[in-house]
Design a protein around this motif. Structure first.
Motif, PDB file in Angstrom:
ATOM      1  N   THR A 127      57.352  -5.553  16.265  1.00  0.00           N
ATOM      2  CA  THR A 127      57.136  -6.247  17.537  1.00  0.00           C
ATOM      3  C   THR A 127      56.510  -7.610  17.294  1.00  0.00           C
ATOM      4  O   THR A 127      55.515  -7.729  16.587  1.00  0.00           O
ATOM      5  CB  THR A 127      56.204  -5.436  18.466  1.00  0.00           C
ATOM      6  OG1 THR A 127      56.758  -4.131  18.667  1.00  0.00           O
ATOM      7  CG2 THR A 127      56.045  -6.136  19.809  1.00  0.00           C
ATOM      8  N   CYS A 141      67.119   0.553  23.060  1.00  0.00           N
ATOM      9  CA  CYS A 141      67.420   0.755  21.641  1.00  0.00           C
ATOM     10  C   CYS A 141      67.385   2.232  21.263  1.00  0.00           C
ATOM     11  O   CYS A 141      68.222   2.708  20.479  1.00  0.00           O
ATOM     12  CB  CYS A 141      66.417  -0.020  20.779  1.00  0.00           C
ATOM     13  SG  CYS A 141      66.627  -1.818  20.845  1.00  0.00           S
ATOM     14  N   THR A 163      58.969   0.595  14.453  1.00  0.00           N
ATOM     15  CA  THR A 163      59.201  -0.495  15.411  1.00  0.00           C
ATOM     16  C   THR A 163      58.489  -1.755  14.938  1.00  0.00           C
ATOM     17  O   THR A 163      57.323  -1.706  14.531  1.00  0.00           O
ATOM     18  CB  THR A 163      58.684  -0.115  16.815  1.00  0.00           C
ATOM     19  OG1 THR A 163      59.363   1.061  17.259  1.00  0.00           O
ATOM     20  CG2 THR A 163      58.935  -1.244  17.809  1.00  0.00           C
ATOM     21  N   ARG A 217      67.320 -11.682  20.903  1.00  0.00           N
ATOM     22  CA  ARG A 217      66.025 -11.211  20.433  1.00  0.00           C
ATOM     23  C   ARG A 217      65.834 -11.587  18.963  1.00  0.00           C
ATOM     24  O   ARG A 217      64.717 -11.822  18.507  1.00  0.00           O
ATOM     25  CB  ARG A 217      65.896  -9.692  20.587  1.00  0.00           C
ATOM     26  CG  ARG A 217      65.939  -9.193  22.009  1.00  0.00           C
ATOM     27  CD  ARG A 217      64.757  -9.697  22.818  1.00  0.00           C
ATOM     28  NE  ARG A 217      64.868  -9.318  24.227  1.00  0.00           N
ATOM     29  CZ  ARG A 217      64.118  -9.815  25.185  1.00  0.00           C
ATOM     30  NH1 ARG A 217      63.216 -10.743  24.901  1.00  0.00           N
ATOM     31  NH2 ARG A 217      64.279  -9.448  26.428  1.00  0.00           N
ATOM     32  N   GLN A 247      63.065  -2.803  26.225  1.00  0.00           N
ATOM     33  CA  GLN A 247      63.741  -3.000  24.948  1.00  0.00           C
ATOM     34  C   GLN A 247      63.736  -1.709  24.117  1.00  0.00           C
ATOM     35  O   GLN A 247      64.750  -1.326  23.522  1.00  0.00           O
ATOM     36  CB  GLN A 247      63.078  -4.141  24.166  1.00  0.00           C
ATOM     37  CG  GLN A 247      63.290  -5.520  24.771  1.00  0.00           C
ATOM     38  CD  GLN A 247      62.585  -6.608  23.980  1.00  0.00           C
ATOM     39  OE1 GLN A 247      62.767  -6.688  22.776  1.00  0.00           O
ATOM     40  NE2 GLN A 247      61.788  -7.428  24.661  1.00  0.00           N
ATOM     41  N   SER A 248      62.577  -1.047  24.087  1.00  0.00           N
ATOM     42  CA  SER A 248      62.470   0.205  23.329  1.00  0.00           C
ATOM     43  C   SER A 248      63.398   1.270  23.883  1.00  0.00           C
ATOM     44  O   SER A 248      64.112   1.962  23.136  1.00  0.00           O
ATOM     45  CB  SER A 248      61.024   0.720  23.359  1.00  0.00           C
ATOM     46  OG  SER A 248      60.168  -0.135  22.651  1.00  0.00           O
ATOM     47  N   LEU A 281      58.823  -4.954  26.819  1.00  0.00           N
ATOM     48  CA  LEU A 281      58.782  -4.175  25.587  1.00  0.00           C
ATOM     49  C   LEU A 281      59.257  -2.746  25.820  1.00  0.00           C
ATOM     50  O   LEU A 281      60.013  -2.178  25.013  1.00  0.00           O
ATOM     51  CB  LEU A 281      57.367  -4.176  25.005  1.00  0.00           C
ATOM     52  CG  LEU A 281      56.833  -5.522  24.506  1.00  0.00           C
ATOM     53  CD1 LEU A 281      55.424  -5.376  23.955  1.00  0.00           C
ATOM     54  CD2 LEU A 281      57.748  -6.107  23.433  1.00  0.00           C
ATOM     55  N   ALA A 326      68.208  -4.239  17.599  1.00  0.00           N
ATOM     56  CA  ALA A 326      67.599  -5.057  18.650  1.00  0.00           C
ATOM     57  C   ALA A 326      68.354  -4.861  19.959  1.00  0.00           C
ATOM     58  O   ALA A 326      69.527  -4.447  19.964  1.00  0.00           O
ATOM     59  CB  ALA A 326      67.604  -6.525  18.254  1.00  0.00           C
ATOM     60  N   GLU A 327      67.686  -5.185  21.074  1.00  0.00           N
ATOM     61  CA  GLU A 327      68.314  -5.043  22.386  1.00  0.00           C
ATOM     62  C   GLU A 327      69.518  -5.977  22.520  1.00  0.00           C
ATOM     63  O   GLU A 327      70.592  -5.558  22.942  1.00  0.00           O
ATOM     64  CB  GLU A 327      67.282  -5.359  23.469  1.00  0.00           C
ATOM     65  CG  GLU A 327      67.847  -5.307  24.885  1.00  0.00           C
ATOM     66  CD  GLU A 327      66.924  -5.980  25.887  1.00  0.00           C
ATOM     67  OE1 GLU A 327      67.011  -5.640  27.084  1.00  0.00           O
ATOM     68  OE2 GLU A 327      66.132  -6.867  25.485  1.00  0.00           O
ATOM     69  N   ARG A 382      61.503  -5.656  18.613  1.00  0.00           N
ATOM     70  CA  ARG A 382      61.244  -6.115  19.976  1.00  0.00           C
ATOM     71  C   ARG A 382      60.539  -7.470  19.916  1.00  0.00           C
ATOM     72  O   ARG A 382      59.756  -7.740  19.006  1.00  0.00           O
ATOM     73  CB  ARG A 382      60.349  -5.131  20.729  1.00  0.00           C
ATOM     74  CG  ARG A 382      60.812  -3.684  20.676  1.00  0.00           C
ATOM     75  CD  ARG A 382      59.854  -2.765  21.413  1.00  0.00           C
ATOM     76  NE  ARG A 382      58.481  -2.889  20.910  1.00  0.00           N
ATOM     77  CZ  ARG A 382      57.428  -2.293  21.478  1.00  0.00           C
ATOM     78  NH1 ARG A 382      57.584  -1.553  22.563  1.00  0.00           N
ATOM     79  NH2 ARG A 382      56.216  -2.435  20.961  1.00  0.00           N
TER      80      ARG A 382
END
Length: 562
Positions: A45, A29, A43, A88, A25-26, A22, A83-84, A9
């Motif tokens: 970040t 995914c 994860t 990113r 994105q989490s 955030l 990743a989203e 992220r």
């Protein structure tokens, strides 16, 4: 087959942190990984890291550290970096983006994108490769345009702030905690209670009190610390030091990063601490870095902390206390490493009588107007001097930047540098006049008044009130450090314990025993005192101290030292 999946992220700006980027994105995914039957094991970040600038690939960024581990073979083959979206992972030019992806996948690590469902391996199809390259190019172009728009917008905002027009306070991302923007973002609302606390902190620092003690005092009052970001309750020394050195108290906006790094916008905030107090507090805080010392268990503090050394081994000597058989406490100085058996000097040097004699010799000479609260004409002149010194320093720095960057054909820059030089010369002349005003105003404090003030400080240092005593002793310690080079514990050839004070760069000294008796002067060389080797003007400065030492040598005792 279940894969080992790491979610990545990232966001670029502080504003994004306030939103749900955030979390979004989490969530995206995790849903993708669940659909694939993959197990998310961790994860990564990166907060406030620009992919357009490549900041997320630097060694201090989590993705940069992950890539380094991949390169070293520390990440198992088959691991998936999820990743989203592609942007990113990269907004760099297409060549760099594709090379980075290939560098990761060639080590057996897969890259997956939740928005398109793509999974990149070491040998993608030509369709996948071209499609990814096109998207990388589009991302970079979009970021370049966005970056240019942001530069233009920030430049306009800086110009508005210089003129204080429009919503100019928005130039600052985070606002000092004693201020808040008004509803129109074209001015400030001051928190008077917090501003008073800031001024108290600066005054305590100027009085010689250290950051640890200031923090303790605020916590005991108690004063609620500011900011929800604090991980621990209460004030700490780091927060105190950062506050003392914060340019915002003087009204200056000094960006710590970004396109305006290195620039200063004066008068952006309201000044909340006058220039003279700022200068004194910062000078005192800086000097304390060189005069750290210990406090005896009795609460008695060494007035010569940071200056006291063992004459045998050269290590620091510290203040401590003990209780005799009659229950009476006494303080003493001892070599720091003597208790470990690493120094031959293992004696205890009684401190209190020595301190009283040292105060008799040089206290009133060490304490000038810097150490007293002043009012009226003198106070105004001191504030004006500090303000002028700051303005001159700022203009000199600005002129230096112009001179180091301008082209020889840039007539505008050359004219600007010349104008600044004229301004600096005028301000320097005004500063000299102000210094003269201070000297004249200081001269109005006669010898009797000066001695009264000094005696008040001395009496306060012995007060039963710990706060009064602590503040006074901090001032005394700061004053002594201005004229004393060192205090050494030694023994004469007869074995007598003595303190040796070295004044004025070591050209003048005095030996005092543990009963407070001045034994002799220890500053002789080539048949005469060292101070007599100084130029006449420097001898004149030393003369009052020399005369005082002679007054205490009423009946010099023969020392066992040659």
């Amino acid at each position: 087959m279940s894969a080992n999946v790491l979610i990545y992220r990232r966001f670029s700006t502080d504003e994004q942190e306030q939103g749900d980027t955030l979390t979004r994105q989490s969530r995206m995914c995790e849903q993708f990984a669940q659909g694939k039957g993959w197990s998310v094991t961790g994860t990564l970040t990166d907060r406030g890291k620009s992919a357009f600038k490549g900041e997320h690939l630097l060694p201090d960024a989590e993705l940069g550290q992950f890539a380094a581990k991949v390169e070293r073979g520390e990440i198992p083959r088959g691991t998936v970096l999820l990743a989203e979206r592609l942007d990113r992972l990269s907004r760099r030019p297409v060549q760099e983006a594709m090379a980075w992806i290939h560098g990761i996948t060639s080590k057996g690590v897969q890259i997956a994108l939740a928005d398109t469902g793509q999974v990149f391996t070491a040998n993608p199809t030509i369709e996948t490769f071209l499609g990814t390259a096109i998207r990388a190019a589009q991302n970079h172009e979009e970021s370049a345009k966005k970056s240019q728009r942001m530069i233009s917008a920030k430049t306009r905002l800086w110009n508005l702030a210089e003129r204080k027009q429009g919503a100019w306070t928005n130039l600052a991302g985070r606002v000092p905690l004693w201020l808040e923007r008004n509803a129109e973002c074209n001015g400030w609302i001051e928190n008077d209670e917090r501003i008073k606390i800031v001024n108290d902190i600066f005054q305590w620092s100027a009085d010689g009190i250290g950051a640890v003690t200031i923090a303790k005092r605020l916590n005991e009052i108690p004063v609620e610390p500011w900011g929800v970001w604090r991980k621990k309750p209460g004030w700490g020394r780091t927060a105190i030091r950062q506050l003392i050195n914060n340019p915002a108290v003087e009204g200056d906006f000094v960006p710590e990063a970004g396109m305006f790094l290195g620039k200063v916008l004066h008068g952006f905030y309201p000044r909340i601490v006058d220039a003279d107090l700022v200068a004194k507090a910062r000078a005192a805080e800086k000097s304390r870095k060189h005069t750290k010392g210990q406090r005896a268990k009795s609460g008695y503090s060494n007035l010569f902390a940071g200056l006291t050394f063992c004459g045998k081994c050269g290590n620091t000597a510290y203040l401590s206390s003990s209780t005799n058989r009659k229950g009476v406490k006494y303080t003493y100085i001892r070599c720091q490493i003597s208790g470990e058996g690493r120094c031959e000097e293992r004696g205890y040097f009684a401190y209190e009588a020595f301190e009283q004699t040292a105060l008799d010799i040089c206290l009133d000479l060490a304490m000038d107007d810097r150490f007293f609260q002043v009012t009226g004409e003198l106070r105004e002149a001191q504030i004006k001097r500090a303000e002028l010194e700051k303005v001159i320093a700022d203009k000199r720095a600005r002129r230096k930047r112009i001179m180091s960057n301008f082209d020889e054909d840039d007539q505008d820059a050359l004219d600007m540098a010349r104008d600044l030089k004229t301004e600096i010369d005028g301000l320097t002349e005004e500063l000299q006049q102000t210094i003269g005003d201070i000297e004249r105003a200081s001269g109005k404090v006669g010898a009797v008044e000066h001695l009264r003030r000094v005696n008040d400080i001395r009496e306060a240092a012995m007060s039963d009130d710990p706060l009064v005593s602590q503040q006074a002793r901090s001032k005394l310690r700061q004053a002594f450090s201005a004229i004393i080079n060192s205090v050494r514990i030694e023994r004469t050839n007869d074995g007598e314990k003595v303190f040796v004070i070295a004044f004025l760069g070591g050209v003048l000294g005095v030996r005092i025993d543990t009963q407070g008796q001045v034994i002799d002067s220890v500053s002789h060389a080539l048949g005469k005192p060292l101070w007599q080797h100084l130029p006449a003007d420097q001898q004149a400065l030393a003369e009052p101290l020399i005369r005082r030492i002679k007054e205490h040598l009423i009946f010099p005792r023969k020392s066992g030292r040659g």
